[in-house]
Design a protein around this motif. Structure first.
Motif, short mmCIF file in Angstrom:
data_model
loop_
_atom_site.label_atom_id
_atom_site.label_comp_id
_atom_site.label_asym_id
_atom_site.label_seq_id
_atom_site.Cartn_x
_atom_site.Cartn_y
_atom_site.Cartn_z
N LYS A 184 -7.10 5.26 2.00
CA LYS A 184 -6.00 6.11 2.82
C LYS A 184 -4.85 6.55 1.65
O LYS A 184 -4.29 7.32 1.97
CB LYS A 184 -5.25 5.07 3.93
CG LYS A 184 -6.26 4.85 5.15
CD LYS A 184 -5.36 3.83 6.03
CE LYS A 184 -6.37 3.64 7.24
NZ LYS A 184 -5.74 2.64 8.06
N THR A 185 -4.91 5.92 0.63
CA THR A 185 -3.93 6.14 -0.49
C THR A 185 -4.78 7.62 -1.11
O THR A 185 -3.78 8.11 -2.04
CB THR A 185 -3.87 5.14 -1.49
OG1 THR A 185 -5.00 4.89 -2.26
CG2 THR A 185 -3.42 3.93 -0.89
N GLU A 217 -8.36 0.57 3.43
CA GLU A 217 -6.96 0.89 3.12
C GLU A 217 -6.73 1.61 1.78
O GLU A 217 -5.76 2.57 1.50
CB GLU A 217 -6.22 -0.37 2.97
CG GLU A 217 -6.17 -1.05 4.30
CD GLU A 217 -5.37 -0.26 5.29
OE1 GLU A 217 -4.25 0.48 4.89
OE2 GLU A 217 -5.75 -0.12 6.55
N MET A 232 0.83 -1.23 0.03
CA MET A 232 -0.02 0.03 0.10
C MET A 232 0.83 1.15 -0.06
O MET A 232 0.23 2.31 -0.54
CB MET A 232 -1.06 0.09 1.21
CG MET A 232 -2.05 -1.28 1.30
SD MET A 232 -2.95 -1.15 -0.29
CE MET A 232 -4.09 0.09 -0.08
N SER A 233 1.97 1.15 0.52
CA SER A 233 2.83 2.20 0.73
C SER A 233 3.13 2.61 -0.65
O SER A 233 3.50 4.08 -1.01
CB SER A 233 4.10 2.18 1.67
OG SER A 233 4.70 0.95 1.12
N LEU A 261 1.76 2.02 -3.51
CA LEU A 261 0.36 2.81 -4.15
C LEU A 261 0.36 4.18 -3.77
O LEU A 261 -0.02 5.04 -4.52
CB LEU A 261 -0.62 1.85 -3.82
CG LEU A 261 -1.99 2.26 -4.48
CD1 LEU A 261 -1.70 2.20 -6.12
CD2 LEU A 261 -3.27 1.17 -3.83
N LYS A 262 0.37 4.29 -2.62
CA LYS A 262 0.32 5.84 -1.86
C LYS A 262 1.26 6.66 -2.47
O LYS A 262 0.93 7.87 -2.87
CB LYS A 262 0.49 5.89 -0.45
CG LYS A 262 -0.20 6.70 0.31
CD LYS A 262 0.03 6.58 1.86
CE LYS A 262 -0.98 7.35 2.66
NZ LYS A 262 -1.04 6.85 3.87
N GLU A 263 2.64 6.24 -2.72
CA GLU A 263 3.62 7.25 -3.31
C GLU A 263 3.12 7.54 -4.71
O GLU A 263 3.14 8.74 -5.35
CB GLU A 263 4.86 6.43 -3.15
CG GLU A 263 5.40 6.89 -1.72
CD GLU A 263 5.45 8.10 -1.21
OE1 GLU A 263 5.99 9.02 -2.05
OE2 GLU A 263 5.34 8.14 -0.20
#
Length: 117
Positions: free
Chosen positions: A101-102, A98, A1-2, A4-6
């Protein structure tokens, strides 16, 4: 997920619309020892619980862009037979939380026509 968030940070707001796809695939049952992690794989594992039943299906969740072309698998679980409806609901809610959150904007959930879906 990190990761994807970036990725989402670089997207224009109009390119953040996405859908969540999920489907089960059939697996051959079996166990395998992974010495690097000292783990025996092949058992039922939903993330919330594990047991010693042999898994014969995997449930896979993927995020796919609507306007911007991207596709990213984000979650998978191993189950015996089909995922039970209450477990599928729990997992889908968790995946939606989740993904939100992105800062992606979910407009649809897509699945096959399985009974639990």
């Amino acid at each position: 997920m990190s990761v994807l968030k970036e990725y989402v940070k670089k997207l224009k707001p109009v390119d953040r619309y996405c859908s969540i796809l999920f489907d089960e695939i059939s697996l051959s049952s079996g166990i395998q020892y992974t010495p690097a992690t000292d783990v025996i794989d092949g058992f039922v594992d939903s993330g919330a619980y594990k047991n010693q039943s042999l898994a014969d299906h995997a449930l896979v969740f993927t995020v796919r862009g609507i306007r911007k072309k991207f596709k990213q698998p984000i979650c998978y679980t191993f189950c015996q037979a089909a995922t039970k409806q209450n477990e599928l609901v729990r997992l889908l809610k968790e995946v939606i939380r989740e993904v939100h959150k992105t800062r992606l904007i979910i407009v649809a959930n897509i699945s096959d026509q399985g009974r639990a879906n």
